[in-house]
Every structure is written in structure tokens, then in C-alpha cells.
Design an enzyme around this catalytic site. Structure first.
Site, PDB file in Angstrom:
ATOM      1  N   ARG A 162       0.822  -1.217   0.000  1.00 36.26           N
ATOM      2  CA  ARG A 162       0.000   0.000   0.000  1.00 36.26           C
ATOM      3  C   ARG A 162       0.858   1.270   0.000  1.00 36.26           C
ATOM      4  NH1 ARG A 162      -3.171  -3.527  -0.656  1.00 36.26           N
ATOM      5  NH2 ARG A 162      -5.278  -3.694   0.174  1.00 36.26           N
ATOM      6  N   SER A 237     -10.596  -0.432   2.864  1.00 36.54           N
ATOM      7  CA  SER A 237      -9.881  -0.507   4.148  1.00 36.54           C
ATOM      8  C   SER A 237      -9.488   0.897   4.598  1.00 36.54           C
ATOM      9  CB  SER A 237      -8.598  -1.316   3.992  1.00 36.54           C
ATOM     10  OG  SER A 237      -8.882  -2.594   3.522  1.00 36.54           O
ATOM     11  N   GLU A 333      -5.001   4.319   5.995  1.00 42.01           N
ATOM     12  CA  GLU A 333      -4.673   4.093   4.589  1.00 42.01           C
ATOM     13  C   GLU A 333      -5.277   5.184   3.692  1.00 42.01           C
ATOM     14  OE1 GLU A 333      -6.221   1.803   1.301  1.00 42.01           O
ATOM     15  OE2 GLU A 333      -5.553   0.056   2.424  1.00 42.01           O
TER      16      GLU A 333
HETATM   17  N1  EPU Z   1     -10.559 -10.215  10.213  1.00 42.46           N
HETATM   18  C1  EPU Z   1     -11.336 -10.241  11.344  1.00 42.46           C
HETATM   19  N2  EPU Z   1     -12.426  -9.427  11.397  1.00 42.46           N
HETATM   20  C2  EPU Z   1     -12.769  -8.599  10.383  1.00 42.46           C
HETATM   21  C3  EPU Z   1     -11.967  -8.593   9.245  1.00 42.46           C
HETATM   22  C4  EPU Z   1     -10.866  -9.394   9.156  1.00 42.46           C
HETATM   23  O1  EPU Z   1     -11.061 -10.963  12.294  1.00 42.46           O
HETATM   24  O2  EPU Z   1     -13.773  -7.894  10.521  1.00 42.46           O
HETATM   25  C5  EPU Z   1      -9.364 -11.095  10.140  1.00 42.46           C
HETATM   26  C6  EPU Z   1      -9.677 -12.565   9.891  1.00 42.46           C
HETATM   27  O3  EPU Z   1      -8.729 -13.307  10.606  1.00 42.46           O
HETATM   28  C7  EPU Z   1      -9.425 -12.712   8.401  1.00 42.46           C
HETATM   29  C8  EPU Z   1      -8.260 -11.773   8.204  1.00 42.46           C
HETATM   30  O4  EPU Z   1      -8.530 -10.688   9.095  1.00 42.46           O
HETATM   31  O5  EPU Z   1      -9.088 -14.014   8.053  1.00 42.46           O
HETATM   32  C9  EPU Z   1      -8.087 -11.261   6.798  1.00 42.46           C
HETATM   33  O6  EPU Z   1      -9.283 -10.638   6.366  1.00 42.46           O
HETATM   34  P1  EPU Z   1      -9.519 -10.278   4.812  1.00 42.46           P
HETATM   35  O7  EPU Z   1      -9.236 -11.434   3.956  1.00 42.46           O
HETATM   36  O8  EPU Z   1     -10.847  -9.609   4.694  1.00 42.46           O
HETATM   37  O9  EPU Z   1      -8.347  -9.262   4.493  1.00 42.46           O
HETATM   38  P2  EPU Z   1      -7.815  -7.966   5.247  1.00 42.46           P
HETATM   39  O10 EPU Z   1      -6.396  -8.198   5.636  1.00 42.46           O
HETATM   40  O11 EPU Z   1      -8.754  -7.524   6.298  1.00 42.46           O
HETATM   41  C10 EPU Z   1      -6.780  -6.960   3.054  1.00 42.46           C
HETATM   42  C11 EPU Z   1      -6.818  -5.671   2.281  1.00 42.46           C
HETATM   43  C12 EPU Z   1      -8.102  -5.558   1.466  1.00 42.46           C
HETATM   44  C13 EPU Z   1      -8.156  -6.736   0.515  1.00 42.46           C
HETATM   45  C14 EPU Z   1      -8.105  -8.035   1.341  1.00 42.46           C
HETATM   46  C15 EPU Z   1      -8.019  -9.269   0.483  1.00 42.46           C
HETATM   47  C16 EPU Z   1      -5.496  -4.112   3.599  1.00 42.46           C
HETATM   48  C17 EPU Z   1      -5.503  -2.906   4.461  1.00 42.46           C
HETATM   49  N3  EPU Z   1      -6.701  -4.534   3.180  1.00 42.46           N
HETATM   50  O12 EPU Z   1      -7.824  -6.909   4.016  1.00 42.46           O
HETATM   51  O13 EPU Z   1      -8.017  -4.374   0.700  1.00 42.46           O
HETATM   52  O14 EPU Z   1      -9.344  -6.713  -0.256  1.00 42.46           O
HETATM   53  O15 EPU Z   1      -6.901  -8.044   2.164  1.00 42.46           O
HETATM   54  O16 EPU Z   1      -6.763  -9.317  -0.137  1.00 42.46           O
HETATM   55  O17 EPU Z   1      -4.436  -4.641   3.267  1.00 42.46           O
HETATM   56  C18 EPU Z   1      -8.588  -2.071   0.499  1.00 42.46           C
HETATM   57  O18 EPU Z   1      -7.374  -1.839   0.439  1.00 42.46           O
HETATM   58  O19 EPU Z   1      -9.432  -1.146   0.446  1.00 42.46           O
HETATM   59  C19 EPU Z   1      -9.042  -3.444   0.672  1.00 42.46           C
HETATM   60  C20 EPU Z   1     -10.334  -3.738   0.811  1.00 42.46           C
END
Ligand code: EPU
Length: 337
Positions: A162, A237, A333
Site C-alpha cells: 500500500r 480498508s 490508509e
Molecule cells: N478479520 C477479522 N475481522 C474482520 C476482518 C478481518 O477478524 O472484521 C481477520 C480474519 O482473521 C481474516 C483476516 O482478518 O481471516 C483477513 O481478512 P480479509 O481477507 O478480509 O483481508 P484484510 O487483511 O482484512 C486486506 C486488504 C483488502 C483486501 C483483502 C483481500 C489491507 C488494508 N486490506 O484486508 O483491501 O481486499 O486483504 O486481499 O491490506 C482495500 O485496500 O481497500 C481493501 C479492501
């Protein structure tokens, strides 16, 4: 080109915040952009792309320049690959769909990311195991002061999670006008190892997925977790996933045995901010017309006419609580304006 005054920016930011631009103009090509940047009657200028990564907390006392420069063109082709140039004002997801229609592979995992092509390199957009940098060749950008155009190679962009040179050393100095990507035309390298994608493809009963299938799976996952900005205002995010030292993580693990993590390097661990925020009880919390999304705690939402300032205050409350309980500095972000 009409220069308008006192224009609401509500439809120009995915958070749907109703602030006003003192002056507003849409530009359709580089020549128009340069002539607007030269206007001395409007000393303050503000560049607006897809408005997908910003939170407006006040009116914009400037000439807002809306980049509406659209074009997609094939630059060259080899036996297995194609080089494509897309201009800043193209909607990112429409561009992904165009590539899928032509059976060009590499960005299917980046389906449905809101915003425009021009913003993609600034924060090295990424999702489901793919980042823009994986297919990026170069971009052209206009230097705001000298009005000269410079080509940035992938190395020049200094891409990171990012992050890029456009968010760091060169912040606010350049306007991205186009990007060039190298995509595959056959033997596509599918990236389906991200847990949710495999699960979704199984659900869809697909054994040998195509790039179009992967895109469909990503769209289904995003639609189930992330609010559609056309329905509920948001900027994806709001925070970055924090990276902590191994020793910090080991201490956290003692107090919070279920804390999820991904190893980044030998001594660095990434923790999903969504988990931290959910663990603190913020997930799904609604404060009148704004709150934390019910399916993904990383996303702050505007249900209806919320003030950017209130959403910003909520983000600060989340940051200070995360700091107090986990001793982690959550970085925002989204650009706060
Ligand atoms: N999780 C929770 N609660 C929540 C959300 C997430 O416990 O409400 C935990 C869970 O353990 C889950 C893990 O976080 O398994 C990962 O969640 P997710 O796959 O939704 O991914 P993220 O790390 O929360 C990142 C990116 C997203 C992208 C997804 C998928 C960042 C800041 N965000 O989210 O990007 O779509 O991975 O690759 O890196 C964006 O940048 O706007 C965005 C949506």
C-alpha cells in the site's frame, strides 16, 4: 471546459461526503489539464481522481480538477504477453473487465477495487495475493510545477505494501496520467492460493478455473464482505494492516492466543487490523449515520449524510483503543482531507 463554483463533491468521493468545492473543472485530456494548471486566477488546485481513497472533513477551498481522461490502448504484443496503456480517468474495475473480455491475465484478482486507474500506482493497490506491482511496467506523470511529463519505471515507483514513491518522497508533486501493464495472453498464472478464493471456486464447482472464473470468485467474496460504495459510502480498508516485531507479536500471543498473523520476514509479522478492531467490539457498531461495517471491521462507512469529521473522530478512537490494548500504532490508509 467550464469552471463551476460551489459544487458538491458528494458524487465524486466513494465515502459520499457532502462537502463543497469552491471551484470545479473536469479535464478530458492532457492539454486541458495543463491549461487548467496554468490558470493564475486559481492559485490553489486540488487533483481529484476516482475519489476512492479519501475522507473529506471540510470544504475544498481550491479549484478541484477532475481527471476525466479516458483511453485504453494495446502498445505491443508478443506470443504470450501484451503491453497495455490505460489513462488515469478510466475506472479501474471497467479496465479489469476490458482485460478479461480480451482474455488478458494478471489483474483478475484486483476485480471490483473502487477508484480509477490513476490512483492504482499511488498506493500499489492489492487484493487476494496480487498487487499492481506484479504486472506494472511504467507510468507517465505530469510534474505539477514544471508541467513536464516524466516516465517512472517500476523501480522508480518504489512499490511496497500500500505504498509507493508517490505517497512518500514525491507526495503531491506529480499527477499520474497513464499506466502501462504487461499481461499474459496465454498460459495465465492463476493466483488462487488465497484461502477464500479456493473456497469460493469450490462453491462454484469449478475445478480448472479461467481468469474470468477467478474474477467472478473475487467479486463474490468482495460483495459478501465489503460494502458497495454506490449503496453505502466507504473507502475500502480505512487502516493498513500493521506490521510488528516478532517479540511484540509473541507478547500479544500470550494475552490473545487467537490473534491471526502472517509472516512478512524473519522478524516481522503482519496482523490483520480487522481482527484487532473486531476484538475491541467495534465491528458493526453504528453511531447514527456512520459506523464500522458489519462484515469487515477495517471498513468505516457512511450510511447517510455523515460528516467526514465524525468518521475521522471514530477512526481516532479506534486508533487510540488499539494503541492502549495492543500497543500497536494503526496507520490510516485513506487520505484525510
Ligand atoms: N478479520 C477479522 N475481522 C474482520 C476482518 C478481518 O477478524 O472484521 C481477520 C480474519 O482473521 C481474516 C483476516 O482478518 O481471516 C483477513 O481478512 P480479509 O481477507 O478480509 O483481508 P484484510 O487483511 O482484512 C486486506 C486488504 C483488502 C483486501 C483483502 C483481500 C489491507 C488494508 N486490506 O484486508 O483491501 O481486499 O486483504 O486481499 O491490506 C482495500 O485496500 O481497500 C481493501 C479492501
Amino acid at each position: 471546459m467550464d469552471i463551476l463554483s460551489n459544487i458538491s463533491l458528494k458524487q465524486y468521493n466513494t465515502f459520499g461526503i457532502d462537502v463543497k468545492a469552491k471551484h470545479f473543472v473536469s479535464v478530458k485530456n492532457i492539454e486541458e489539464l495543463i491549461s487548467v494548471l496554468k490558470l493564475e486566477d486559481y492559485p490553489e488546485k486540488f487533483i481529484l481522481g476516482g475519489g476512492s481513497n479519501m475522507l473529506h472533513t471540510k470544504n475544498v477551498e481550491a479549484l478541484v480538477i477532475h481527471l476525466d481522461i479516458k483511453n485504453i490502448e494495446i502498445i505491443s504484443e508478443t506470443e504470450n504477453s501484451v503491453t497495455i496503456k490505460a489513462t488515469a480517468g478510466e475506472n479501474w474495475h471497467d479496465f479489469v473487465l476490458w482485460c478479461l473480455e480480451h482474455d488478458f491475465g494478471g489483474i483478475e484478482n484486483l476485480s471490483l477495487i473502487p477508484g480509477n486507474v490513476g490512483a492504482a500506482p499511488i498506493q500499489n493497490i492489492g487484493a487476494y495475493g496480487v498487487e499492481l506491482k506484479d504486472v506494472f511496467v511504467a507510468c507517465e506523470a505530469l510534474h505539477i510545477k514544471s508541467l513536464s511529463i516524466k516516465t517512472f519505471t517500476k523501480e522508480d515507483c518504489n512499490f511496497d505494501y500500500r505504498n509507493s514513491v508517490f505517497k512518500q518522497d514525491l507526495k503531491g508533486e506529480y499527477i499520474i496520467i497513464n499506466i502501462t501493464l504487461k499481461l499474459t495472453t496465454k498460459d495465465h498464472q492463476l493466483k488462487t492460493s488465497y484461502g477464500a478464493i479456493t473456497e469460493e471456486l469450490n462453491k462454484m464447482n469449478i475445478k480448472n478455473p479461467t481468469i474470468q472464473d477467478v474474477s467472478k470468485a473475487v467479486i463474490a467474496i468482495r460483495e459478501s464482505k465489503l460494502p458497495n460504495p454506490k449503496v453505502i459510502g466507504n473507502s475500502g480498508s480505512f487502516f493498513k494492516n500493521p506490521i510488528v516485531s516478532k517479540s511484540h507479536f509473541d507478547t500479544l500471543k500470550i494475552n490473545f492466543p487467537k490473534i491471526p498473523s502472517y509472516s512478512v520476514s524473519e522478524n516481522k509479522i503482519k496482523i490483520p487490523a480487522g481482527w484487532l478492531i473486531e476484538h475491541l467490539g467495534f465491528k458493526g457498531k453504528r453511531f447514527g449515520n456512520y459506523g464500522v461495517h458489519e462484515n469487515q471491521a477495517l471498513v468505516l462507512v457512511n450510511y447517510d449524510d455523515a460528516k467526514g469529521e465524525d468518521i475521522f473522530k471514530l477512526s481516532q478512537l479506534i486508533q487510540s483503543t488499539v494503541k492502549r490494548i495492543f500497543d500497536i500504532n494503526l496507520e490510516v490508509e485513506v487520505n484525510i482531507i
